[in-house]
Design an enzyme around this catalytic site. Structure first.
Site, PDB file in Angstrom:
ATOM      1  N   LYS A 145      -5.209  -4.202   6.303  1.00 61.10           N
ATOM      2  CA  LYS A 145      -3.963  -2.754   7.378  1.00 61.10           C
ATOM      3  C   LYS A 145      -4.664  -1.899   7.415  1.00 61.10           C
ATOM      4  CE  LYS A 145      -1.016  -2.072   3.700  1.00 61.10           C
ATOM      5  NZ  LYS A 145      -1.525  -2.911   2.962  1.00 61.10           N
ATOM      6  N   ARG A 196       7.577   0.907   2.491  1.00 58.40           N
ATOM      7  CA  ARG A 196       7.128  -0.202   1.109  1.00 58.40           C
ATOM      8  C   ARG A 196       8.497  -0.671   0.607  1.00 58.40           C
ATOM      9  NH1 ARG A 196       1.925   2.172   0.159  1.00 58.40           N
ATOM     10  NH2 ARG A 196       0.559  -0.292  -0.376  1.00 58.40           N
ATOM     11  N   ARG A 231     -13.796  -3.036  -2.025  1.00 60.81           N
ATOM     12  CA  ARG A 231     -13.540  -1.893  -0.880  1.00 60.81           C
ATOM     13  C   ARG A 231     -14.400  -0.284  -1.593  1.00 60.81           C
ATOM     14  NH1 ARG A 231      -7.589  -0.747   0.771  1.00 60.81           N
ATOM     15  NH2 ARG A 231      -6.637  -0.884  -1.527  1.00 60.81           N
ATOM     16  N   ARG A 278     -12.044   3.112  -5.516  1.00 60.04           N
ATOM     17  CA  ARG A 278     -10.771   3.512  -5.671  1.00 60.04           C
ATOM     18  C   ARG A 278      -9.816   3.813  -7.038  1.00 60.04           C
ATOM     19  NH1 ARG A 278      -6.351   2.456  -0.598  1.00 60.04           N
ATOM     20  NH2 ARG A 278      -5.521   2.734  -2.126  1.00 60.04           N
ATOM     21  N   ARG A 283      -0.797  -3.748  -9.024  1.00 56.84           N
ATOM     22  CA  ARG A 283      -0.366  -3.058  -7.322  1.00 56.84           C
ATOM     23  C   ARG A 283       0.650  -4.505  -6.642  1.00 56.84           C
ATOM     24  NH1 ARG A 283      -4.748  -0.183  -4.490  1.00 56.84           N
ATOM     25  NH2 ARG A 283      -3.285  -0.176  -3.575  1.00 56.84           N
TER      26      ARG A 283
HETATM   27  P1  ADP Z   1      -4.875  -2.248   3.398  1.00 59.48           P
HETATM   28  O1  ADP Z   1      -4.995  -1.087   3.929  1.00 59.48           O
HETATM   29  O2  ADP Z   1      -4.351  -3.258   3.338  1.00 59.48           O
HETATM   30  O3  ADP Z   1      -5.112  -2.063   1.667  1.00 59.48           O
HETATM   31  P2  ADP Z   1      -8.031  -2.342   3.704  1.00 59.48           P
HETATM   32  O4  ADP Z   1      -8.187  -2.578   5.236  1.00 59.48           O
HETATM   33  O5  ADP Z   1      -8.493  -1.388   2.972  1.00 59.48           O
HETATM   34  O6  ADP Z   1      -6.819  -3.013   3.018  1.00 59.48           O
HETATM   35  O7  ADP Z   1      -9.014  -3.634   3.333  1.00 59.48           O
HETATM   36  C1  ADP Z   1      -8.865  -4.136   1.926  1.00 59.48           C
HETATM   37  C2  ADP Z   1     -10.249  -4.621   1.802  1.00 59.48           C
HETATM   38  O8  ADP Z   1     -11.062  -5.001   2.744  1.00 59.48           O
HETATM   39  C3  ADP Z   1     -11.948  -3.321   2.519  1.00 59.48           C
HETATM   40  O9  ADP Z   1     -13.222  -2.949   1.611  1.00 59.48           O
HETATM   41  C4  ADP Z   1     -11.996  -4.154   3.809  1.00 59.48           C
HETATM   42  O10 ADP Z   1     -13.097  -3.536   4.285  1.00 59.48           O
HETATM   43  C5  ADP Z   1     -12.160  -4.755   3.736  1.00 59.48           C
HETATM   44  N1  ADP Z   1     -11.446  -5.949   4.836  1.00 59.48           N
HETATM   45  C6  ADP Z   1     -10.526  -5.796   5.702  1.00 59.48           C
HETATM   46  N2  ADP Z   1     -10.060  -6.657   6.470  1.00 59.48           N
HETATM   47  C7  ADP Z   1     -11.364  -7.697   6.287  1.00 59.48           C
HETATM   48  C8  ADP Z   1     -11.360  -9.424   6.939  1.00 59.48           C
HETATM   49  N3  ADP Z   1     -10.528  -9.632   7.807  1.00 59.48           N
HETATM   50  N4  ADP Z   1     -11.915  -9.691   5.965  1.00 59.48           N
HETATM   51  C9  ADP Z   1     -13.049  -9.175   5.159  1.00 59.48           C
HETATM   52  N5  ADP Z   1     -12.894  -7.796   4.379  1.00 59.48           N
HETATM   53  C10 ADP Z   1     -12.175  -7.731   5.185  1.00 59.48           C
HETATM   54  P1  AMP Z   2      -2.380   2.526  -0.329  1.00 62.63           P
HETATM   55  O1  AMP Z   2      -3.098   3.757   0.318  1.00 62.63           O
HETATM   56  O2  AMP Z   2      -1.588   2.379   1.349  1.00 62.63           O
HETATM   57  O3  AMP Z   2      -2.825   1.436  -0.510  1.00 62.63           O
HETATM   58  O4  AMP Z   2      -1.269   3.458  -0.912  1.00 62.63           O
HETATM   59  C1  AMP Z   2      -1.605   3.884  -2.423  1.00 62.63           C
HETATM   60  C2  AMP Z   2      -1.033   3.865  -3.070  1.00 62.63           C
HETATM   61  O5  AMP Z   2       0.007   5.130  -3.001  1.00 62.63           O
HETATM   62  C3  AMP Z   2      -0.095   2.995  -3.250  1.00 62.63           C
HETATM   63  O6  AMP Z   2      -0.084   2.059  -4.429  1.00 62.63           O
HETATM   64  C4  AMP Z   2       1.584   3.692  -3.853  1.00 62.63           C
HETATM   65  O7  AMP Z   2       1.602   4.471  -5.376  1.00 62.63           O
HETATM   66  C5  AMP Z   2       1.557   5.330  -2.829  1.00 62.63           C
HETATM   67  N1  AMP Z   2       2.421   4.325  -1.941  1.00 62.63           N
HETATM   68  C6  AMP Z   2       1.142   5.323  -0.852  1.00 62.63           C
HETATM   69  N2  AMP Z   2       2.333   4.367   0.329  1.00 62.63           N
HETATM   70  C7  AMP Z   2       3.585   4.349  -0.033  1.00 62.63           C
HETATM   71  C8  AMP Z   2       5.168   4.008   0.190  1.00 62.63           C
HETATM   72  N3  AMP Z   2       4.967   3.844   1.817  1.00 62.63           N
HETATM   73  N4  AMP Z   2       6.339   4.133  -0.917  1.00 62.63           N
HETATM   74  C9  AMP Z   2       5.865   4.352  -2.303  1.00 62.63           C
HETATM   75  N5  AMP Z   2       4.781   5.090  -2.398  1.00 62.63           N
HETATM   76  C10 AMP Z   2       3.512   4.778  -1.182  1.00 62.63           C
END
Ligand code: ADP
Ligand code: AMP
Length: 214
Positions: free
Chosen positions: A13, A88, A127, A160, A171
């Site tokens: 995302k 969420r 990541r 992280r 999660r």
């Molecule tokens: P989210 O925001 O949904 O938690 P991220 O955008 O941070 O996810 O992506 C999670 C991990 O997967 C990151 O390390 C990112 O670089 C990698 N990633 C994102 N999109 C792709 C893809 N299409 N193919 C492979 N790896 C990806």
């Molecule tokens: P993210 O960076 O989106 O993966 O979010 C990391 C963490 O932040 C999540 O696992 C939740 O603990 C908290 N968080 C982020 N966005 C929300 C939301 N909209 N509602 C509740 N918790 C959130």
């Protein structure tokens, strides 16, 4: 343009939201990033949020909703935004609908980035996040030029705490119980679009541009 990114943690995302923000000139609003900035700056909100984030739980709705409503008031959000990690839960989606309809507005698209659970652990354990600017990498799929160092700002890249496999499992469970129902919610509103998130990130982006328009 007002866009919501849906999908499991690690589905991509944030990666896609950054690309959308840059192409369409709208801000990328990530509630997770806002909480992490608060933790880094030692705020009271950050301390509260951290207790939940470290366990892979959701931060309570009331904390999140107030925070996002304040963010919408900022100047750069006037012409739209791409929301990443919000809403969420159903109550968060309802609060968003209520605020938008009070202003005579609505979201344009809710884009669900589909990635099966089997791929998620791999995505999240690889990541790496920059401690300076928050940029995100993947050790295999989107590696920085120099291992462990951010291409953009030169600071250190870390795993992280909540991307460790034991927390990721929780999660994902939280996602299926509390966030996945939003897919139905936006489908019923006629706003849902689905993209395959397992392909290369540029191909995911092309599919999104096909939906949003060039
Ligand atoms: P989210 O925001 O949904 O938690 P991220 O955008 O941070 O996810 O992506 C999670 C991990 O997967 C990151 O390390 C990112 O670089 C990698 N990633 C994102 N999109 C792709 C893809 N299409 N193919 C492979 N790896 C990806
Ligand atoms: P993210 O960076 O989106 O993966 O979010 C990391 C963490 O932040 C999540 O696992 C939740 O603990 C908290 N968080 C982020 N966005 C929300 C939301 N909209 N509602 C509740 N918790 C959130």
């Amino acid at each position: 343009m007002k866009i919501i990114m849906l999908g499991a943690p690690g589905a991509g995302k944030g990666t896609q939201a950054k690309m959308i923000a840059s192409k369409y000139g709208i801000p990328h609003i990530s509630t997770g990033d806002i909480f992490r900035a608060n933790i880094k700056n030692g705020t009271e909100l950050g301390a509260k949020a951290k207790q939940y984030m470290d366990k892979g739980e959701l931060v309570p709705d009331e904390l999140v909703v107030d925070l996002i409503m304040d963010r919408f008031k900022e100047d750069d959000a006037k012409n739209g935004y791409v929301l990443d990690g919000f809403p969420r839960t159903i109550p968060q989606a309802e609060a968003l609908d209520k605020a938008l309809s009070a202003a005579g507005e609505d979201i344009d698209f809710a884009i669900n980035v589909e990635v099966p659970d089997e791929n998620i652990i791999n995505r999240m354990s690889g990541r790496r996040a920059c401690v300076g600017c928050g940029a995100t990498y993947h050790i295999k799929y989107n590696a920085p030029k120099v291992e462990g160092i951010c291409d953009t700002c030169g600071k250190e890249l870390i795993l992280r705490d909540d991307d460790k496999p034991e927390t990721v499992k929780n999660r994902l469970e939280v996602y299926h119980n509390q966030t996945q129902p939003l897919i139905d919610y936006y489908e019923k509103k006629g706003k849902l679009k689905e993209v395959d998130g397992t392909v290369d990130m540029n191909d995911v982006f092309n599919a999104i541009v096909d939906i949003l328009g060039a």
